[in-house]
Scaffold this motif. Structure first.
Motif, PDB file in Angstrom:
ATOM      1  N   LYS A 141       0.812  -1.211   0.000  1.00  0.00           N
ATOM      2  CA  LYS A 141       0.000   0.000   0.000  1.00  0.00           C
ATOM      3  C   LYS A 141       0.850   1.268   0.000  1.00  0.00           C
ATOM      4  CE  LYS A 141      -4.067  -1.980   2.281  1.00  0.00           C
ATOM      5  NZ  LYS A 141      -4.925  -1.958   3.487  1.00  0.00           N
ATOM      6  N   SER A 142       2.061   1.174   0.490  1.00  0.00           N
ATOM      7  CA  SER A 142       2.929   2.349   0.558  1.00  0.00           C
ATOM      8  C   SER A 142       3.739   2.562  -0.713  1.00  0.00           C
ATOM      9  CB  SER A 142       3.886   2.220   1.748  1.00  0.00           C
ATOM     10  OG  SER A 142       4.811   1.146   1.530  1.00  0.00           O
ATOM     11  N   GLN A 143       3.648   1.634  -1.663  1.00  0.00           N
ATOM     12  CA  GLN A 143       4.461   1.724  -2.878  1.00  0.00           C
ATOM     13  C   GLN A 143       3.831   2.651  -3.914  1.00  0.00           C
ATOM     14  OE1 GLN A 143       7.636   0.257  -2.845  1.00  0.00           O
ATOM     15  NE2 GLN A 143       6.841   0.159  -0.747  1.00  0.00           N
ATOM     16  N   HIS A 177      -0.010   3.372  -6.014  1.00  0.00           N
ATOM     17  CA  HIS A 177      -0.708   4.664  -6.066  1.00  0.00           C
ATOM     18  C   HIS A 177      -0.954   5.074  -7.513  1.00  0.00           C
ATOM     19  CE1 HIS A 177       1.495   5.597  -2.010  1.00  0.00           C
ATOM     20  NE2 HIS A 177       0.651   4.573  -1.916  1.00  0.00           N
ATOM     21  N   SER A 235      -7.595   2.059   3.124  1.00  0.00           N
ATOM     22  CA  SER A 235      -7.060   2.573   4.380  1.00  0.00           C
ATOM     23  C   SER A 235      -7.621   1.807   5.583  1.00  0.00           C
ATOM     24  CB  SER A 235      -7.389   4.065   4.504  1.00  0.00           C
ATOM     25  OG  SER A 235      -7.199   4.534   5.806  1.00  0.00           O
ATOM     26  N   ASN A 287      -1.500   5.841   1.260  1.00  0.00           N
ATOM     27  CA  ASN A 287      -0.458   4.953   1.787  1.00  0.00           C
ATOM     28  C   ASN A 287      -1.034   3.838   2.659  1.00  0.00           C
ATOM     29  OD1 ASN A 287       2.056   5.898   0.750  1.00  0.00           O
ATOM     30  ND2 ASN A 287       1.884   7.700   2.070  1.00  0.00           N
ATOM     31  N   LYS A 341      -2.770   4.222   5.484  1.00  0.00           N
ATOM     32  CA  LYS A 341      -2.774   4.506   6.917  1.00  0.00           C
ATOM     33  C   LYS A 341      -4.200   4.491   7.447  1.00  0.00           C
ATOM     34  CE  LYS A 341      -1.154   7.704  10.449  1.00  0.00           C
ATOM     35  NZ  LYS A 341      -0.405   8.952  10.747  1.00  0.00           N
TER      36      LYS A 341
END
Length: 391
Positions: free
Chosen positions: A8-10, A14, A69, A245, A247
């Motif tokens: 999810k942070s990559q 996105h 999220s 991301n 979160k």
């Protein structure tokens, strides 16, 4: 960090999410253009179709908050009023403190089945923005130039056009007119002092003219006013980039049935019968100022205790936002990956350079879209307008 959190942070994830949103949005905008032929033939059918098409776009944003999220949303309200949400037209007053408050407002609409038909009072510039702005045009969103002398007649006409709308709708309105910042708050309170109005600690002075006209035009169409104040637990400061991301945030929505009773959630929401709101513009203005004084007291209580006395309810997540996103992902990712494979197999330097250029431009576009929601990139409308009032 687990594997899901890492993915999810990559940035590539996105980029794919934004590709699906923009590509599907443009396709839907194109379909909406063809629905214009229905307007002179069957206006209500045009409206119903565009509610569904708009849902296909806005629900993708809600999917990010709910499923990507995993943000928790807890509603505290009177159970006797809970069953009315989504079954009546309403004006929803929202505070404007967070970068994702618009997304939380949409999430509130989605939980009660009125996301596709929700309305807002938006600045005219947004009507030219592809995807969301064009979607809003076909939804008969009320756009304004933020110059009341020029806006009044247009806004009234647009609102009156909604009197025969065939779907239940919520009209979302930020009465403060711009996002809360310390600088804007200081200027706003200087205006309050000059006008002899009580000062607010957690809100800007409400802009009463747009609200008064909205109440006048939608009276006998809208059943209630939901006074909503967005809060996040543990002093969280949520951002769209944080949501992207993956979160997880914790949102609290307070809903009160009577003006003087408190409760929480990511939105503070109050059901007030519209007949209790004065019709006279000056009396309506006084009513709204009083409401914001009470909202300030609710915020004070929330910051002091972190809770409100009411029955907690978690409105269930509906699967449609996720299913809609999966449909567009399956439809659009296959041709994209096939194109990429063909480009790589071609071995052409020009082709690969063109692809790299597209990626760079897409990255810039994604960052720009996120930047639009950032508080420090927000409108200076409140600053400029309040300064003019002090002259």
């Amino acid at each position: 960090m687990d594997i899901a959190g890492f993915l999810k942070s990559q940035f590539i994830c996105h980029l794919l999410i934004c590709y699906i949103f923009i590509a599907s949005g443009l396709i839907i905008n194109f379909i909406q253009l063809f629905t214009l032929i229905l307007w002179p033939i069957n206006k209500q059918l045009f409206r119903r179709i565009n509610c569904r098409l708009a849902y296909c776009i806005s629900s993708q944003m809600v999917m990010l908050l709910e499923w990507w999220s995993g943000t928790d949303c807890t509603l505290y309200t009177d159970p006797e009023n809970y069953h009315k949400y989504g079954k009546e037209n309403a004006i929803v007053i929202l505070n404007h403190n967070f970068e994702i408050d618009f997304l939380c407002g949409w999430n509130f609409c989605e939980r009660f089945g009125v996301l596709g038909s929700s309305k807002v009072l938006a600045k005219k510039e947004l009507s030219y923005m592809p995807v969301i702005g064009w979607m809003w045009y076909f939804l008969e969103i009320v756009f304004c130039k933020r110059k009341w002398e020029e806006d009044r007649k247009t806004v009234m006409q647009k609102l009156l056009n909604l009197r025969d709308y065939p779907e239940n709708f919520w009209f979302l309105i930020h009465c403060e007119g711009t996002r809360f910042t310390e600088q804007k708050h200081q200027i706003s309170m200087q205006v309050a002092e000059a006008k002899g109005l009580p000062k607010l600690k957690y809100h800007l002075l409400p802009r009463t003219k747009g609200f008064a006209v909205t109440v006048q035009c939608l009276r006998n169409v809208v059943s209630a006013v939901y006074d909503s104040t967005l809060n996040f637990r543990n002093n969280e400061n949520p951002t769209l980039l944080g949501v992207l991301n993956g979160k997880k945030y914790h949102a609290d929505l307070y809903v009160r049935q009577v003006i003087h009773i408190l409760i929480p959630f990511w939105l503070t929401e109050v059901r007030i019968p519209l007949e209790e709101v004065p019709e006279d513009e000056q009396e309506c203005s006084n009513w709204l100022h009083k409401l914001y004084q009470e909202k300030d007291a609710f915020q004070e209580e929330y910051y002091r205790t972190g809770t409100y006395p009411a029955v907690p309810i978690v409105p269930p997540r509906r699967p449609w936002t996720l299913l809609n996103w999966l449909f567009w992902a399956l439809l659009l990712l296959y041709p994209l990956f096939k194109l990429l494979i063909n480009m790589i197999n071609s071995g052409s330097s020009l082709t690969l350079a063109s692809f790299a250029f597209v990626i760079v431009m897409a990255s810039v576009g994604v960052r720009w879209m996120i930047g639009v929601t950032e508080i420090n990139k927000g409108s200076t409308y409140g600053n400029n307008d309040n300064k003019q009032k002090q002259k």
